[in-house]
Design an enzyme around this catalytic site. Structure first.
Site, PDB file in Angstrom:
ATOM      1  N   ASN A  51      -2.311  -0.997   1.176  1.00 54.95           N
ATOM      2  CA  ASN A  51      -2.966  -0.560  -0.061  1.00 54.95           C
ATOM      3  C   ASN A  51      -4.424  -0.992   0.011  1.00 54.95           C
ATOM      4  OD1 ASN A  51      -3.858  -0.116  -2.657  1.00 54.95           O
ATOM      5  ND2 ASN A  51      -2.639  -1.753  -3.579  1.00 54.95           N
ATOM      6  N   TRP A  52      -5.307  -0.031   0.235  1.00 57.95           N
ATOM      7  CA  TRP A  52      -6.715  -0.368   0.451  1.00 57.95           C
ATOM      8  C   TRP A  52      -7.477  -0.620  -0.846  1.00 57.95           C
ATOM      9  CZ3 TRP A  52      -8.580   3.495   4.807  1.00 57.95           C
ATOM     10  CH2 TRP A  52      -7.890   3.192   5.996  1.00 57.95           C
ATOM     11  N   LYS A  53      -6.850  -0.303  -1.980  1.00 57.85           N
ATOM     12  CA  LYS A  53      -7.537  -0.484  -3.274  1.00 57.85           C
ATOM     13  C   LYS A  53      -8.897   0.220  -3.230  1.00 57.85           C
ATOM     14  CE  LYS A  53      -4.840  -4.623  -3.789  1.00 57.85           C
ATOM     15  NZ  LYS A  53      -4.607  -5.875  -4.462  1.00 57.85           N
TER      16      LYS A  53
ATOM     17  N   HIS B 113       1.030  -0.013  -9.885  1.00 59.26           N
ATOM     18  CA  HIS B 113       0.531  -1.278  -9.324  1.00 59.26           C
ATOM     19  C   HIS B 113       0.074  -2.186 -10.467  1.00 59.26           C
ATOM     20  CE1 HIS B 113      -2.098  -4.102  -7.277  1.00 59.26           C
ATOM     21  NE2 HIS B 113      -1.411  -3.826  -6.191  1.00 59.26           N
TER      22      HIS B 113
ATOM     23  N   GLU C  55      -2.452  -3.904 -10.915  1.00 53.15           N
ATOM     24  CA  GLU C  55      -3.856  -3.691 -11.329  1.00 53.15           C
ATOM     25  C   GLU C  55      -3.970  -2.479 -12.245  1.00 53.15           C
ATOM     26  OE1 GLU C  55      -5.508  -3.805  -7.376  1.00 53.15           O
ATOM     27  OE2 GLU C  55      -4.997  -5.927  -7.269  1.00 53.15           O
TER      28      GLU C  55
ATOM     29  N   GLU D 111       6.225  -6.784  -6.337  1.00 47.43           N
ATOM     30  CA  GLU D 111       4.961  -7.491  -6.149  1.00 47.43           C
ATOM     31  C   GLU D 111       4.772  -8.493  -7.288  1.00 47.43           C
ATOM     32  OE1 GLU D 111       2.053  -5.166  -3.508  1.00 47.43           O
ATOM     33  OE2 GLU D 111       1.701  -4.536  -5.553  1.00 47.43           O
TER      34      GLU D 111
ATOM     35  N   GLY E 254      -3.304 -11.002  -4.063  1.00 46.55           N
ATOM     36  CA  GLY E 254      -4.692 -11.376  -3.840  1.00 46.55           C
ATOM     37  C   GLY E 254      -4.972 -12.859  -4.036  1.00 46.55           C
TER      38      GLY E 254
ATOM     39  N   SER F 184       0.037 -11.068  -0.958  1.00 39.80           N
ATOM     40  CA  SER F 184      -0.442 -11.996   0.074  1.00 39.80           C
ATOM     41  C   SER F 184       0.368 -11.942   1.370  1.00 39.80           C
ATOM     42  CB  SER F 184      -0.518 -13.429  -0.478  1.00 39.80           C
ATOM     43  OG  SER F 184      -1.470 -13.488  -1.543  1.00 39.80           O
TER      44      SER F 184
ATOM     45  N   GLY G 149      -2.146  -5.628   0.817  1.00 36.86           N
ATOM     46  CA  GLY G 149      -3.486  -5.337   0.294  1.00 36.86           C
ATOM     47  C   GLY G 149      -4.541  -5.790   1.273  1.00 36.86           C
ATOM     48  N   GLY G 150      -5.183  -6.927   0.972  1.00 41.07           N
ATOM     49  CA  GLY G 150      -6.325  -7.420   1.741  1.00 41.07           C
ATOM     50  C   GLY G 150      -6.151  -7.384   3.255  1.00 41.07           C
TER      51      GLY G 150
END
Ligand code: PGA
Length: 260
Positions: free
Chosen positions: A12-14, A98, A100, A170, A176, A216, A237-238
């Site tokens: 997930n590149w956001k 998600h 966010e 999640e 994150g 994470s 993600g990251g």
């Protein structure tokens, strides 16, 4: 149609990566994963880069996901993008609900439900996200929160649709933060989710529905997480923004899932 729970790893590149950065990444990544089998691999760039990503990934084993969709097919909805548009851009998956989107942009279990239905109607595979906050975990409400999110978010789905769905567990406190759920915590939540899916959609559909973990996930914890019997993959993600780190997550996770 999937016939087994092949491990599923999505990045997930956001709101990261331009079109140029996306194309560079996908070209490099597809070459590195071309011989990797036994795992479904997906990346989710921003809307602006979806089409370019799908073109760059054509005839490879890298699938493309959008990060959200709106439920109507077209209409006066400034700023929104429909499932049909996403499908036409070349994506086959879409992330929905998600945390966010829920906390920053007003998504609710009811809107998640509309989006999931719209994804199926557009021929997209939904990756539906659920998960508790730290407060909710500390108040021992995790299972209640998951039950509500799943019951309302997936309301009205057929068993066949459920079999095709990917649920992403999640925990909000792990996203994150560098603090992942332990493999035991993940397995406990995933086992609970699978139990509910069995009750609500039947054993066959529940056995095929993927329940993947996000929060994470890194190269050094993907193996321990994916070694758990009910952890069918990861939403990253990251650590998916870097080709080498995502590659390592994919291969280590796949190998651990094979041994379980
Ligand atoms: P993270 O994000 O891997 O950076 O924690 C996961 C996600 O938000 O899907």
């Amino acid at each position: 149609m999937r016939d087994a729970r092949t491990p599923f790893v999505a990045g997930n590149w956001k709101m990261y990566k331009t079109v140029a950065e996306t194309v560079k990444y996908v070209k490099e990544f597809r070459a590195l994963v071309k011989d990797i089998d036994g795992v479904e691999i997906v990346v989710a760039p921003p809307f602006t880069a979806l089409h370019a990503a799908a073109e760059a990934a054509r005839n490879s084993n890298v699938g493309i996901a959008a990060q959200d969709l709106y439920w109507d097919r077209e209409g006066p909805f400034t700023g929104e993008v429909s499932g049909a548009m996403i499908r036409e851009a070349g994506a086959e998956y879409v992330i929905i609900g998600h945390s966010e989107r829920r906390t920053l942009f007003g998504d609710t279990d009811a809107t998640v439900n509309r989006r999931v239905a719209a994804a199926f109607a557009a021929g997209l595979c939904p990756i539906a996200c659920v998960g508790e906050t730290l407060d909710q975990r500390e108040r021992q409400e995790t299972f209640d929160v998951l039950d509500r999110q799943i019951r309302q978010g997936l309301d009205g789905l057929t068993s066949d649709q459920l079999a095709q769905l990917v649920v992403a567990y999640e925990p909000v406190w792990a996203i994150g933060t560098g603090r992942n759920a332990t493999p035991e915590q993940a397995e406990e939540a995933h086992g609970h989710i699978r139990k509910r899916l069995r009750q609500w959609f039947g054993p066959d559909a529940a056995a095929l529905c993927h329940v993947i973990y996000g929060g994470s996930v890194k190269p050094d914890n993907s193996a321990s997480l994916l070694s758990q019997p009910n952890v069918d993959g990861a939403l990253v993600g990251g650590a998916s923004l870097d080709v080498r780190s995502f590659l390592e997550i994919v291969t280590k996770g796949r190998d651990a899932a094979r041994r379980r």
